[in-house]
Design a protein around this motif. Structure first.
Motif, PDB file in Angstrom:
ATOM      1  N   ALA A   4      23.120  67.932  71.076  1.00 19.16           N
ATOM      2  CA  ALA A   4      23.140  66.607  70.451  1.00 19.16           C
ATOM      3  C   ALA A   4      23.930  66.631  69.139  1.00 19.16           C
ATOM      4  O   ALA A   4      24.683  65.694  68.845  1.00 19.16           O
ATOM      5  CB  ALA A   4      21.715  66.125  70.210  1.00 19.16           C
ATOM      6  N   VAL A  33      16.238  63.775  65.130  1.00 20.36           N
ATOM      7  CA  VAL A  33      15.970  64.784  64.103  1.00 20.36           C
ATOM      8  C   VAL A  33      16.072  64.044  62.776  1.00 20.36           C
ATOM      9  O   VAL A  33      17.117  63.472  62.472  1.00 20.36           O
ATOM     10  CB  VAL A  33      16.987  65.940  64.128  1.00 20.36           C
ATOM     11  CG1 VAL A  33      16.699  66.919  62.993  1.00 20.36           C
ATOM     12  CG2 VAL A  33      16.970  66.659  65.470  1.00 20.36           C
ATOM     13  N   ASP A  42      18.687  71.770  72.923  1.00 19.10           N
ATOM     14  CA  ASP A  42      18.879  70.317  72.997  1.00 19.10           C
ATOM     15  C   ASP A  42      19.412  69.779  71.667  1.00 19.10           C
ATOM     16  O   ASP A  42      20.289  68.911  71.639  1.00 19.10           O
ATOM     17  CB  ASP A  42      17.561  69.620  73.344  1.00 19.10           C
ATOM     18  CG  ASP A  42      17.105  69.926  74.762  1.00 19.10           C
ATOM     19  OD1 ASP A  42      17.971  69.979  75.653  1.00 19.10           O
ATOM     20  OD2 ASP A  42      15.903  70.111  74.973  1.00 19.10           O
ATOM     21  N   ASP A  43      18.876  70.308  70.557  1.00 21.06           N
ATOM     22  CA  ASP A  43      19.388  69.915  69.247  1.00 21.06           C
ATOM     23  C   ASP A  43      20.860  70.285  69.114  1.00 21.06           C
ATOM     24  O   ASP A  43      21.667  69.503  68.602  1.00 21.06           O
ATOM     25  CB  ASP A  43      18.613  70.629  68.125  1.00 21.06           C
ATOM     26  CG  ASP A  43      17.189  70.140  67.970  1.00 21.06           C
ATOM     27  OD1 ASP A  43      16.895  69.006  68.386  1.00 21.06           O
ATOM     28  OD2 ASP A  43      16.363  70.909  67.436  1.00 21.06           O
ATOM     29  N   LEU A  83      21.904  61.078  65.989  1.00 26.25           N
ATOM     30  CA  LEU A  83      21.057  61.897  66.856  1.00 26.25           C
ATOM     31  C   LEU A  83      19.985  61.039  67.531  1.00 26.25           C
ATOM     32  O   LEU A  83      19.693  61.213  68.719  1.00 26.25           O
ATOM     33  CB  LEU A  83      20.397  63.019  66.047  1.00 26.25           C
ATOM     34  CG  LEU A  83      21.345  64.105  65.530  1.00 26.25           C
ATOM     35  CD1 LEU A  83      20.614  65.040  64.578  1.00 26.25           C
ATOM     36  CD2 LEU A  83      21.950  64.900  66.686  1.00 26.25           C
ATOM     37  N   LYS A  84      19.439  60.101  66.788  1.00 29.25           N
ATOM     38  CA  LYS A  84      18.427  59.207  67.364  1.00 29.25           C
ATOM     39  C   LYS A  84      19.016  58.369  68.484  1.00 29.25           C
ATOM     40  O   LYS A  84      18.388  58.165  69.526  1.00 29.25           O
ATOM     41  CB  LYS A  84      17.854  58.305  66.268  1.00 29.25           C
ATOM     42  CG  LYS A  84      16.710  57.411  66.749  1.00 29.25           C
ATOM     43  CD  LYS A  84      16.129  56.589  65.607  1.00 29.25           C
ATOM     44  CE  LYS A  84      14.992  55.705  66.099  1.00 29.25           C
ATOM     45  NZ  LYS A  84      14.415  54.888  64.983  1.00 29.25           N
ATOM     46  N   GLY A 105      19.097  60.029  71.710  1.00 29.63           N
ATOM     47  CA  GLY A 105      17.803  60.358  72.298  1.00 29.63           C
ATOM     48  C   GLY A 105      17.280  61.714  71.892  1.00 29.63           C
ATOM     49  O   GLY A 105      16.368  62.257  72.534  1.00 29.63           O
ATOM     50  N   GLN A 106      17.829  62.282  70.833  1.00 30.22           N
ATOM     51  CA  GLN A 106      17.384  63.575  70.332  1.00 30.22           C
ATOM     52  C   GLN A 106      17.114  63.431  68.829  1.00 30.22           C
ATOM     53  O   GLN A 106      17.856  63.938  67.996  1.00 30.22           O
ATOM     54  CB  GLN A 106      18.449  64.653  70.596  1.00 30.22           C
ATOM     55  CG  GLN A 106      18.012  66.081  70.293  1.00 30.22           C
ATOM     56  CD  GLN A 106      16.916  66.568  71.206  1.00 30.22           C
ATOM     57  OE1 GLN A 106      16.737  66.041  72.307  1.00 30.22           O
ATOM     58  NE2 GLN A 106      16.170  67.566  70.767  1.00 30.22           N
TER      59      GLN A 106
END
Length: 220
Positions: free
Chosen positions: A72, A50, A68-69, A43-44, A47-48
């Motif tokens: 992603a 968590v 957005d989560d 996820l990182k 660019g999102q």
């Protein structure tokens, strides 16, 4: 029969889709063999970010995901967003899409895939609508075209309205019903659905032949 999602006290007050996403996230992460730390890293990279603890909180029903989560997570898990939103089921089992709206899981998948509206007509294939009632068929297609008018991009919408596309969809629907009947060992229904599928195949072949002749005429 209703398609249920695992729940606990912490999820009380959540809507049905949030509960479904929490259950699906846990199921899909385990199916991919990913730890929460590995999923968080993916996820990182998208660019999102968590954190792993955040993923655990989602799965436990302690944290909601935003749109957005959701996108992603679907990318990181290599699934369609629909796989997070809906039960892993294709049947007449009911699923809540909103607190006061439910339909079969089969219709819910067709709806999310952009193939049909989430209406009462969605519980029947085009094939059966045609066989039952001309007025019902007309209303089905009115609702379906209204749905597609705002659901699909113009190019796809034009393609969807082509007779060959409609015929192909009817073949797909007929085969879905045939497979369901065959898996249920319902010989009477399976025989009927096989006959209908063959009819739809002939109709599709006729549409393809018509397109072939049109192409040949254009070349001439």
């Amino acid at each position: 029969m209703t398609a249920n999602t695992p729940g606990d006290a912490s999820r009380q007050g959540w809507g049905p889709t949030s509960r479904q996403v929490a259950a699906n996230l846990l199921r899909l992460r385990k199916a991919r063999g990913l730890s929460t730390t590995q999923l968080a890293a993916s996820l990182k990279s998208l660019g999102q970010p968590v954190p792993a603890t955040g993923i655990t909180r989602v799965e436990k029903g302690e944290r909601r995901v935003d749109t957005d989560d959701l996108v992603a997570l679907a990318l990181a898990l290599n699934v369609s967003p629909a796989a997070l939103l809906l039960p892993a089921d294709w049947s007449d089992a009911q699923v809540k899409l909103a607190e006061n709206f439910e339909t079969s899981t089969r219709v819910a998948w067709l709806w999310v895939e952009g193939r049909a509206p989430a209406s009462s007509f969605g519980t029947e294939s085009e094939m059966h609508v045609v066989e039952d009632d001309d007025d019902k068929e007309a209303e089905y297609w009115r609702q379906r075209e209204e749905f597609e008018a705002l659901t699909h991009p113009p190019q796809r919408r034009r393609a969807a309205r082509h007779p060959a596309t409609r015929a192909a969809r009817q073949v797909s629907d007929a085969i879905d019903h045939l497979v369901i009947a065959a898996n249920a060992k319902d010989k009477t229904s399976a025989t009927k659905e096989l006959k209908a599928a063959k009819l739809r195949m002939r109709q599709l072949e006729a549409e393809l032949l018509r397109m072939e002749l049109d192409l040949e005429a254009d070349e001439g």
